[in-house]
Design a protein around this motif. Structure first.
Motif: not given
Length: 290
Positions: A213-233
């Motif tokens: 995942i680190a080697d694939g950066a930078p990303y032109e689109l990132i999805f993160a469909n998780i929860l409030k706390g993990p999203l803020i972190d």
């Protein structure tokens, strides 16, 4: 075979994990134990066990007392064919150009849609939830505006339906990561069911903490469909891995949580493009200016 459940709540991660571990010594023993944070900012954690025999309520009461938890609520679940039930109740979903369906609805796929087969047995991330549907509709709007992401990451991918959708409309091989190894297996099965084996790279990973995942950066689109706390972190790490002029689609948010999450990402230099609501849930589309 009957299934019994026993659930309680108590404050704090460490006490909850200790109670979950103590439940393993019960007789009859549970065949599954879950420890989850309740995402309502209360600080409470839920601890639950699943049993094939009626659990020892005296033993549960003693554990609750010893661990300063609320009394366990014990229930017997009805003997239900859950897959058949889901097939009956989960109708196909249209989310922009995307059409999510089970194999029992294969004859309903519209000719003008981008179809994604998600079986009922893999029900989390089918698109029926407002968060998944919101993410797909945001992706559809980006594509309609002529945007084509050449690098895509799906963080906390679940069934990998979002990564699959991106791979359907763009010549890209998204990376999809999830902390749960079962989710990775489900993602691979979904890809095979859609004749998309190899079109998405599925990894067991926590956030961006994986070399691929680190080697694939930078990303032109990132999805993160998780929860409030993990999203803020996740905000600092996500911003670091997002390309200039890139986009991120965030969800898993109750409507009253969206402002807090947007503020956390604004501190990292990401700006609001739009926020959309489906029922009780909000999806954020943000961008990182160059």
């Amino acid at each position: 075979m009957p299934t019994f459940t026993a659930f309680t709540t108590l404050p704090g991660k460490a006490p909850a994990e200790a109670l979950g571990e103590a439940m393993e010594a019960l007789t009859p023993e549970p065949y599954g134990i879950g420890v989850f944070e309740i995402e309502d900012d209360s600080g409470l954690w839920e601890v639950g066990g699943y049993f094939t025999e009626h659990p020892d309520e005296a033993g549960l009461a003693l554990l609750a007392t010893l661990h300063d938890a609320k009394p366990f609520a014990v229930s017997e679940l009805p003997d239900t064919d859950w897959v058949a039930k889901v097939k009956r109740e989960l109708a196909p979903v249209r989310a922009g150009r995307f059409y999510l369906y089970g194999s029992h609805d294969a004859d309903t796929v519209p000719d003008d849609s981008v179809p994604l087969l998600i079986e009922a047995a893999m029900a989390f991330g089918t698109g029926h939830h407002g968060t998944t549907r919101g993410c797909l509709e945001a992706l559809d709007r980006l594509a309609t505006r002529g945007i084509e992401a050449k690098t895509v990451a799906d963080i906390g991918c679940g069934t990998a339906v979002l990564a699959m959708a991106a791979a359907r409309i763009w010549p890209v091989t998204p990376i999809a990561g999830d902390i749960d190894p079962v989710a990775v297996e489900v993602s691979e099965a979904n890809l095979a069911a859609n004749d998309m084996a190899g079109r998405v790279t599925c990894l067991e990973a926590t956030g961006f903490d994986h070399p691929q995942i680190a080697d694939g950066a930078p990303y032109e689109l990132i999805f993160a469909n998780i929860l409030k706390g993990p999203l803020i972190d996740l905000a600092p790490d996500l911003a670091k891995h997002l390309a200039p002029n890139g986009y991120t689609i965030l969800s898993g948010l109750l409507n009253d949580q969206a402002d807090d999450v947007a503020a956390a990402y604004a501190k990292q230099g990401l700006t609001d493009v739009e926020a959309t609501q489906i029922g009780d849930w909000t999806t954020l589309l943000l961008s990182r200016p160059s």
